[in-house]
Design a protein around this motif. Sequence first.
Motif, PDB file in Angstrom:
ATOM      1  N   LEU A 116      -7.326  12.270  -8.408  1.00 61.99           N
ATOM      2  CA  LEU A 116      -7.862  11.698  -7.083  1.00 61.99           C
ATOM      3  C   LEU A 116      -8.355  10.156  -6.690  1.00 61.99           C
ATOM      4  O   LEU A 116      -8.648   9.830  -6.222  1.00 61.99           O
ATOM      5  N   LEU A 117      -9.309  10.439  -7.856  1.00 64.75           N
ATOM      6  CA  LEU A 117      -9.743   9.051  -8.749  1.00 64.75           C
ATOM      7  C   LEU A 117      -9.291   7.869  -7.612  1.00 64.75           C
ATOM      8  O   LEU A 117      -9.462   6.854  -6.889  1.00 64.75           O
ATOM      9  N   PRO A 118      -8.374   7.331  -9.287  1.00 62.30           N
ATOM     10  CA  PRO A 118      -7.222   6.148  -9.243  1.00 62.30           C
ATOM     11  C   PRO A 118      -6.519   5.841  -8.035  1.00 62.30           C
ATOM     12  O   PRO A 118      -6.458   5.122  -7.491  1.00 62.30           O
ATOM     13  N   LEU A 119      -6.315   6.974  -7.375  1.00 57.07           N
ATOM     14  CA  LEU A 119      -5.752   7.542  -6.404  1.00 57.07           C
ATOM     15  C   LEU A 119      -6.079   6.055  -5.297  1.00 57.07           C
ATOM     16  O   LEU A 119      -5.489   5.469  -4.486  1.00 57.07           O
ATOM     17  N   LEU A 120      -7.043   6.926  -4.696  1.00 53.12           N
ATOM     18  CA  LEU A 120      -7.943   6.238  -3.861  1.00 53.12           C
ATOM     19  C   LEU A 120      -8.141   5.383  -3.989  1.00 53.12           C
ATOM     20  O   LEU A 120      -9.000   4.054  -2.634  1.00 53.12           O
ATOM     21  N   ALA A 121      -9.249   4.958  -5.325  1.00 50.69           N
ATOM     22  CA  ALA A 121      -9.532   3.451  -5.444  1.00 50.69           C
ATOM     23  C   ALA A 121      -8.297   2.700  -5.099  1.00 50.69           C
ATOM     24  O   ALA A 121      -8.584   0.738  -5.351  1.00 50.69           O
ATOM     25  N   ILE A 122      -6.808   2.963  -5.743  1.00 49.55           N
ATOM     26  CA  ILE A 122      -5.873   1.645  -5.955  1.00 49.55           C
ATOM     27  C   ILE A 122      -5.610   1.792  -4.234  1.00 49.55           C
ATOM     28  O   ILE A 122      -5.112   0.312  -3.395  1.00 49.55           O
ATOM     29  N   VAL A 123      -5.951   3.039  -2.989  1.00 51.11           N
ATOM     30  CA  VAL A 123      -4.752   2.015  -1.879  1.00 51.11           C
ATOM     31  C   VAL A 123      -6.430   1.688  -0.727  1.00 51.11           C
ATOM     32  O   VAL A 123      -6.049   1.458   0.515  1.00 51.11           O
ATOM     33  N   LEU A 124      -7.495   1.987  -1.123  1.00 49.75           N
ATOM     34  CA  LEU A 124      -8.731   1.808  -0.220  1.00 49.75           C
ATOM     35  C   LEU A 124      -9.164   0.929   0.051  1.00 49.75           C
ATOM     36  O   LEU A 124      -9.435   0.579   0.860  1.00 49.75           O
ATOM     37  N   PRO A 125      -9.400  -0.141  -0.529  1.00 47.79           N
ATOM     38  CA  PRO A 125      -9.796  -1.221  -0.958  1.00 47.79           C
ATOM     39  C   PRO A 125      -8.811  -2.416  -0.681  1.00 47.79           C
ATOM     40  O   PRO A 125      -7.960  -2.304  -0.277  1.00 47.79           O
TER      41      PRO A 125
ATOM     42  N   ARG B  50       0.900  -1.013  -0.350  1.00 50.02           N
ATOM     43  CA  ARG B  50      -0.220  -0.288   0.113  1.00 50.02           C
ATOM     44  C   ARG B  50       1.025   1.110  -0.102  1.00 50.02           C
ATOM     45  O   ARG B  50       0.745   2.202  -0.500  1.00 50.02           O
ATOM     46  N   ALA B  51       1.912   1.328   0.658  1.00 51.21           N
ATOM     47  CA  ALA B  51       2.923   2.222   0.772  1.00 51.21           C
ATOM     48  C   ALA B  51       3.281   3.014  -0.796  1.00 51.21           C
ATOM     49  O   ALA B  51       3.249   3.237  -0.787  1.00 51.21           O
ATOM     50  N   ALA B  52       4.103   1.219  -1.039  1.00 50.39           N
ATOM     51  CA  ALA B  52       4.084   1.798  -2.670  1.00 50.39           C
ATOM     52  C   ALA B  52       3.327   2.544  -3.414  1.00 50.39           C
ATOM     53  O   ALA B  52       3.522   3.359  -4.254  1.00 50.39           O
ATOM     54  N   LEU B  53       2.111   1.880  -3.444  1.00 56.81           N
ATOM     55  CA  LEU B  53       0.813   2.153  -4.383  1.00 56.81           C
ATOM     56  C   LEU B  53       0.759   4.170  -3.898  1.00 56.81           C
ATOM     57  O   LEU B  53       0.479   4.720  -4.722  1.00 56.81           O
ATOM     58  N   LEU B  54       0.311   4.183  -2.764  1.00 58.21           N
ATOM     59  CA  LEU B  54       0.106   5.492  -2.598  1.00 58.21           C
ATOM     60  C   LEU B  54       1.703   6.260  -3.087  1.00 58.21           C
ATOM     61  O   LEU B  54       1.086   7.550  -2.967  1.00 58.21           O
ATOM     62  N   THR B  55       2.679   6.472  -2.354  1.00 54.98           N
ATOM     63  CA  THR B  55       3.549   7.181  -2.708  1.00 54.98           C
ATOM     64  C   THR B  55       3.199   7.165  -4.534  1.00 54.98           C
ATOM     65  O   THR B  55       4.230   8.228  -5.022  1.00 54.98           O
ATOM     66  N   ALA B  56       2.984   6.255  -5.118  1.00 55.24           N
ATOM     67  CA  ALA B  56       3.666   6.198  -6.678  1.00 55.24           C
ATOM     68  C   ALA B  56       2.459   7.172  -7.242  1.00 55.24           C
ATOM     69  O   ALA B  56       2.849   8.549  -7.748  1.00 55.24           O
TER      70      ALA B  56
END
Length: 242
Positions: A171-180, A55-61
């Motif tokens: 913000l849409l794809p960023l939240l969609a990739i880190v929240l679920p 998750r951290a890597a996804l959020l950072t990217a």
Amino acid sequence: MTERETRPEPPHGEAHGGTLGSRLNWLRAAVLGANDGIVSTAGLVVGVAGATDDRAALLTAGLAGLLAGSLSMAAGEYVSVSTQRDSEKAALAQERRELREQPEAELEELTELLEERGLTREVAREAAVQLTERDALRAHARVELGIDPDDLTNPWHAAWASFLAFTAGALLPLLAIVLPPADRRVPVTVVSVLVALACTGWSSARLGAAAPGRAVLRNVCGGALAMGVTYGVGALLGAAGV
């Protein structure tokens, strides 16, 4: 029957003056900026998700892509609109000089421009004289150059609009990739992004008074292709241990 009752009403939604056209241009730019934010950030985070589920890597990217993209869009828009504004100022300065040095030639030029718009020679001449007496520079700016001297393009407005539009889309794809949960991130992101792209495609088509079907299809297919390619590359790199 009065003149008001017999005068045909303009078609619903018809643009009157430059204000509505300018507003529609801003709306189109906002929709396209949001669309860019959605596609570029979705491609980035889905590609990283193909290589890792951290998750951290996804959020950072995702954050890096959001900031880089929004700042790049803002800077590019500022430079582009500043160039346009400089051109408008230069054109107005030249017109001001010509009006001072060649008033009769400029009056004749304005008359001919009004004739080209369908007025008779006599009416065009009278209109040109009245417009010149009222405000010669404004008349030539609007008729000859298509510029409103009181409403020149603003590079800061354009830069902020692009920055905010791109950020909102990203913000849409960023939240969609880190929240679920990890096993649902990619499917949730793909579905969310495709729905959002369908909406932006429909919006851009409606703003341009075009049929929305093809615009929606282009948007959805382009986004799906981008995410498919980046996910495949990420999966290959992850499998290779890169």
